[in-house]
Design an enzyme around this catalytic site. Structure first.
Site, PDB file in Angstrom:
ATOM      1  N   CYS A   2       0.863  -1.021   0.105  1.00  0.00           N
ATOM      2  CA  CYS A   2       0.043  -0.112   0.134  1.00  0.00           C
ATOM      3  C   CYS A   2       0.881   1.409  -0.156  1.00  0.00           C
ATOM      4  O   CYS A   2       2.018   1.127   0.861  1.00  0.00           O
ATOM      5  CB  CYS A   2      -0.919   0.131   1.225  1.00  0.00           C
ATOM      6  N   ARG A  27       3.254   0.241  -5.481  1.00  0.00           N
ATOM      7  CA  ARG A  27       3.089  -0.295  -3.987  1.00  0.00           C
ATOM      8  C   ARG A  27       1.901  -1.356  -4.086  1.00  0.00           C
ATOM      9  O   ARG A  27       1.518  -2.026  -3.035  1.00  0.00           O
ATOM     10  CB  ARG A  27       3.329   0.382  -2.912  1.00  0.00           C
ATOM     11  N   TRP A  77      -2.944  -2.662  -1.569  1.00  0.00           N
ATOM     12  CA  TRP A  77      -2.710  -4.041  -1.898  1.00  0.00           C
ATOM     13  C   TRP A  77      -3.311  -4.745  -0.679  1.00  0.00           C
ATOM     14  O   TRP A  77      -3.060  -4.572   0.303  1.00  0.00           O
ATOM     15  CB  TRP A  77      -1.377  -4.161  -1.867  1.00  0.00           C
ATOM     16  N   ASN A 103      -0.898   2.132   5.589  1.00  0.00           N
ATOM     17  CA  ASN A 103       0.088   0.948   4.848  1.00  0.00           C
ATOM     18  C   ASN A 103       0.442  -0.157   6.067  1.00  0.00           C
ATOM     19  O   ASN A 103       0.817   0.530   7.050  1.00  0.00           O
ATOM     20  CB  ASN A 103       1.408   1.389   4.331  1.00  0.00           C
ATOM     21  N   GLY A 104       0.112  -1.583   5.881  1.00  0.00           N
ATOM     22  CA  GLY A 104       0.563  -2.476   6.913  1.00  0.00           C
ATOM     23  C   GLY A 104      -0.557  -3.176   7.540  1.00  0.00           C
ATOM     24  O   GLY A 104      -1.666  -3.250   6.898  1.00  0.00           O
ATOM     25  N   GLU A 486      15.033 -17.259 -12.195  1.00  0.00           N
ATOM     26  CA  GLU A 486      14.545 -15.807 -12.413  1.00  0.00           C
ATOM     27  C   GLU A 486      13.614 -15.465 -13.686  1.00  0.00           C
ATOM     28  O   GLU A 486      12.876 -14.752 -13.926  1.00  0.00           O
ATOM     29  CB  GLU A 486      15.850 -15.003 -12.622  1.00  0.00           C
ATOM     30  N   LYS A 490      10.041 -14.378 -13.922  1.00  0.00           N
ATOM     31  CA  LYS A 490       9.694 -12.958 -14.765  1.00  0.00           C
ATOM     32  C   LYS A 490       8.296 -13.410 -15.669  1.00  0.00           C
ATOM     33  O   LYS A 490       7.156 -12.775 -15.793  1.00  0.00           O
ATOM     34  CB  LYS A 490      10.640 -12.665 -15.774  1.00  0.00           C
ATOM     35  N   GLU A 493       5.377 -13.828 -13.421  1.00  0.00           N
ATOM     36  CA  GLU A 493       4.883 -12.772 -12.910  1.00  0.00           C
ATOM     37  C   GLU A 493       4.124 -11.645 -14.028  1.00  0.00           C
ATOM     38  O   GLU A 493       2.853 -11.238 -13.617  1.00  0.00           O
ATOM     39  CB  GLU A 493       6.170 -11.932 -12.457  1.00  0.00           C
ATOM     40  N   HIS A 509      13.831 -36.293 -12.900  1.00  0.00           N
ATOM     41  CA  HIS A 509      13.137 -36.739 -11.661  1.00  0.00           C
ATOM     42  C   HIS A 509      11.752 -36.085 -11.461  1.00  0.00           C
ATOM     43  O   HIS A 509      11.285 -35.935 -10.469  1.00  0.00           O
ATOM     44  CB  HIS A 509      13.962 -36.443 -10.388  1.00  0.00           C
ATOM     45  N   LYS A 608       5.134  -4.284  -5.453  1.00  0.00           N
ATOM     46  CA  LYS A 608       6.556  -4.280  -5.724  1.00  0.00           C
ATOM     47  C   LYS A 608       7.201  -4.341  -4.457  1.00  0.00           C
ATOM     48  O   LYS A 608       8.178  -5.182  -4.228  1.00  0.00           O
ATOM     49  CB  LYS A 608       6.973  -2.966  -6.186  1.00  0.00           C
TER      50      LYS A 608
HETATM   51  C1  G6P Z   1       8.130  -8.424  -4.424  1.00  0.00           C
HETATM   52  C2  G6P Z   1       8.740  -8.064  -5.813  1.00  0.00           C
HETATM   53  C3  G6P Z   1       9.551  -8.582  -6.359  1.00  0.00           C
HETATM   54  C4  G6P Z   1      10.804  -8.805  -5.399  1.00  0.00           C
HETATM   55  C5  G6P Z   1      10.299  -9.080  -4.028  1.00  0.00           C
HETATM   56  C6  G6P Z   1      11.508  -9.032  -2.930  1.00  0.00           C
HETATM   57  O1  G6P Z   1       7.637  -9.908  -4.620  1.00  0.00           O
HETATM   58  O2  G6P Z   1       7.323  -8.120  -6.808  1.00  0.00           O
HETATM   59  O3  G6P Z   1      10.177  -8.015  -7.531  1.00  0.00           O
HETATM   60  O4  G6P Z   1      11.889  -9.375  -5.946  1.00  0.00           O
HETATM   61  O5  G6P Z   1       9.454  -8.565  -3.630  1.00  0.00           O
HETATM   62  O6  G6P Z   1      11.525  -7.252  -2.811  1.00  0.00           O
HETATM   63  P1  G6P Z   1      12.916  -6.831  -2.188  1.00  0.00           P
HETATM   64  O7  G6P Z   1      12.523  -5.463  -2.280  1.00  0.00           O
HETATM   65  O8  G6P Z   1      12.917  -7.325  -0.979  1.00  0.00           O
HETATM   66  O9  G6P Z   1      13.937  -7.102  -3.235  1.00  0.00           O
END
Ligand code: G6P
Length: 613
Positions: A2, A27, A77, A103-104, A486, A490, A493, A509, A608
């Site tokens: 948020c 956020r 969020w 937020n929180g 990774e 991506k 996501e 396996h 994010k």
């Molecule tokens: C969320 C974001 C990711 C990020 C992860 C960790 O899931 O969507 O892109 O890698 O948090 O975030 P940080 O700020 O701790 O790297």
């Protein structure tokens, strides 16, 4: 997660709040709202809407709060309560006198809610937040700051909120615990927000608020309390961030812009840290060279993409410095028996410096006496305050939810640390370190040349051809394993396509059972000592009818005989290939999401920064 923002000052603030919310949208963006308060008229406009900021603007229309000079805004969020207008912020007390954006999480909200309900208070939402305005309204006795101070000790959990009271239209009161809150100091005005970009276009003078502090803001000043104790004036610090970072700068999305900013992020992360003689200067670790040389064990804690950077870091540190590295997702590490202790180095990798699980895992290790270093992109973030030292990535602000440039910058920062440790541990010779330093310096240019070449366009074309496939398997070996993790992350996501990412040797396996005629398998097959093994795995999946999309090192002609499509990656030494190889996979995921017409910057359900566990 948020995003929250508040403004109080001399200017009409409706547009300042809405623009600030747009900057905070990374956020969370499942719903949003704002309220404007005017001297003598109380709340003159209050709008909430499900969806992103565009929906909020549409719902608000021309509005009638255009003259208001104080207000609060929120982008959500969801944690407690579904995504509905009633659960969107701001939340008000039942009598309408107190407004809150938060937020929180208030962890003891059920207890507080039933206490308030027993006292006859009627709730309008399912959120945990709503207990806050209700409690403040009941504690209010003509002084909002005093009421917030009285309520704060009753709240469990971690949060940051901004409160307004209709009887004090020129004042906002905010508080935080373990969630970010910054004040922007302008001429005759004050901003308060979750993050600096919310007001960066208006002021660069910021004051950070600490845990359990309450701050009262009005046009001409602000006052901070810790408990009932008034804190001494805290001079603002000036941020020199590039404001353009919050704009798309001609690109169709933040993610694409940030993919192209990787050379700069890599250059800046190297900066002046890499000396001509191959030595590495890392200020701020909180350990001198002698102490670093004594480190026997490293633990890495992180989430998401940052965890993948940590996995790459393990190969580098173990190979160059011969120090054993344990890498674990923070959400698991924090609840296991922690065996880190004095003499151990713990790296908390978090681009935002806010991820709740990573912060908690760092705290656990620190309590055990380990030396904790935050590897982060955000100056002054919570991770930097909780750690013994900091290793900054210098990627600049990243807005796209799917991390790209912060990831490659993390890998670069870990490479620098690995090189430094390698020398301190005498595991690398001076000549060996010098060679590696030269190779590291070449990487940003290699990525730059790649991004300027026709290769990215070809990746996009390949991606378009696969855009409708329902499932992708990603395989790799050695440093190719975190790269395929990774790449697969991506893709899922931003395109919502199920992916499985596996070490290629484990493929037999289980995942091989998923393959059928035409199944796309992305194989990280960059040059290195496991290349032939990877080629064998390619044969095995092709024998089952799979189509292979190989990520291979530029100039490797052999791979073309084995793969159906090749995504070329710039040439680097094998151990440094993760930076080069992840870029085509970022573009591949991007191309698929784009072909499917999806909003890559705001993937559904994600945020994010994950400030809740
Ligand atoms: C969320 C974001 C990711 C990020 C992860 C960790 O899931 O969507 O892109 O890698 O948090 O975030 P940080 O700020 O701790 O790297």
């Amino acid at each position: 997660m948020c995003g929250i923002i508040g403004y109080v000052g001399g200017r009409p603030c409706r547009e300042l709040i809405l623009t600030g919310l747009e900057r905070l949208e990374y956020r969370g963006y499942d719903s949003a709202g704002f309220a404007l308060i005017d001297e003598g008229h109380g709340v003159v406009e209050s709008v909430r809407a499900v969806g992103n900021l565009a929906e909020l603007r549409a719902a608000a229309g021309e509005g009638n709060g255009n003259g208001a000079t104080a207000g609060v805004g929120h982008t959500r969020w969801a944690t407690h309560g579904r995504v509905t207008t009633a659960n969107a912020h701001p939340h008000a007390s039942a009598d309408g006198s107190v407004l809150i954006v938060m937020n929180g999480i208030i962890e003891n909200y059920l207890e507080l809610r039933s206490e308030l309900q027993n006292a006859g208070v009627v709730f309008a939402s399912d959120t945990d937040t709503e207990v806050v305005p209700q409690l403040i309204a009941r504690a209010y006795d003509g002084d909002l700051a005093a009421a917030v101070r009285a309520v704060l000790p009753r709240l469990g959990g971690h949060f940051a909120f901004v409160a307004a009271h209709v009887s004090e239209p020129g004042r906002l009161v905010a508080a935080r615990r373990e969630c970010p809150l910054v004040i922007g100091v302008g001429e005759g005005e004050r901003f308060v927000a979750s993050a600096i970009p919310a007001f960066l276009s208006e002021t660069r003078d910021v004051v950070l608020i600490e845990d359990d502090e309450v701050v009262a803001l009005d046009a001409d000043g602000h006052a901070i309390w810790q408990g009932e104790e008034r804190q001494p004036a805290r001079p603002p610090s000036r941020v020199d961030w590039d404001e353009d970072a919050a704009e798309k700068g001609g690109y169709e999305s933040f993610m694409l812009k940030e993919i192209h900013e990787q050379p700069a992020a890599l250059w800046d992360t190297i900066g002046d840290r890499l000396r001509g003689d191959g030595s590495v200067e890392l200020d701020g670790l909180g350990l001198d060279d002698a102490a670093l040389a004594r480190v026997e064990r490293i633990h890495v804690v992180a989430c998401g993409t940052s965890y993948h950077a940590g996995l790459v870091g393990r190969y580098l540190i173990e190979d160059w410095a011969r120090v054993p590295v344990h890498v674990e997702v923070a959400s698991e590490y924090r609840y296991r028996t922690c065996l880190a202790g004095p003499g151990d180095l713990v790296l908390g990798i978090t681009q935002s410096g806010e991820t709740a699980d990573t912060l908690a895992a760092m705290r656990v290790a620190r309590e055990r006496g380990a030396h904790v270093v935050a590897v982060t992109n955000i100056m002054g973030s919570q991770a930097t305050r909780d750690a013994d030292g900091v290793l900054y990535t210098r990627a600049g602000l990243e807005i796209g939810v799917a991390a790209t440039k912060t990831h490659t910058a993390q890998v670069m920062a870990l490479s620098l640390l690995a090189l430094k440790l390698g020398r301190l541990k005498w595991a690398l010779t001076a000549a060996g370190a010098l060679d590696l330093a030269d190779e590291l310096r070449r990487i940003p240019d290699a990525v730059e040349a790649y991004l300027r070449s026709p290769a990215p366009e070809r990746v996009m074309q390949a991606a378009a051809a696969y855009a409708e496939r329902p499932f992708f398997l990603y395989l790799g070996r050695h440093v190719g394993v975190p790269v395929c993790f990774e790449g697969a992350l991506k893709l899922k996501e931003i395109s919502y396509i199920p992916t499985e990412a596996y070490p290629a040797g484990e493929m037999k396996h289980g995942p091989i059972a998923l393959l059928e005629e035409g199944s796309p398998v992305v194989v990280v097959a960059t040059d290195g000592h496991v290349f032939d093994k990877v080629v064998s795995n390619i044969q095995e999946v092709r024998a089952r009818g799979a189509r292979v999309i190989a990520v291979a090192t530029e100039g490797n002609e052999e791979i073309e005989r084995h793969a159906d499509d090749v995504l070329w990656a710039p040439r680097t030494p094998a151990l440094l290939s993760p930076i080069a190889a992840v870029v085509p996979l970022q573009l591949f995921a991007y191309g698929i999401a784009q072909s499917r017409g999806l909003n890559v910057d705001q993937p559904r359900n994600l945020a994010k920064t994950v400030t809740v566990e």
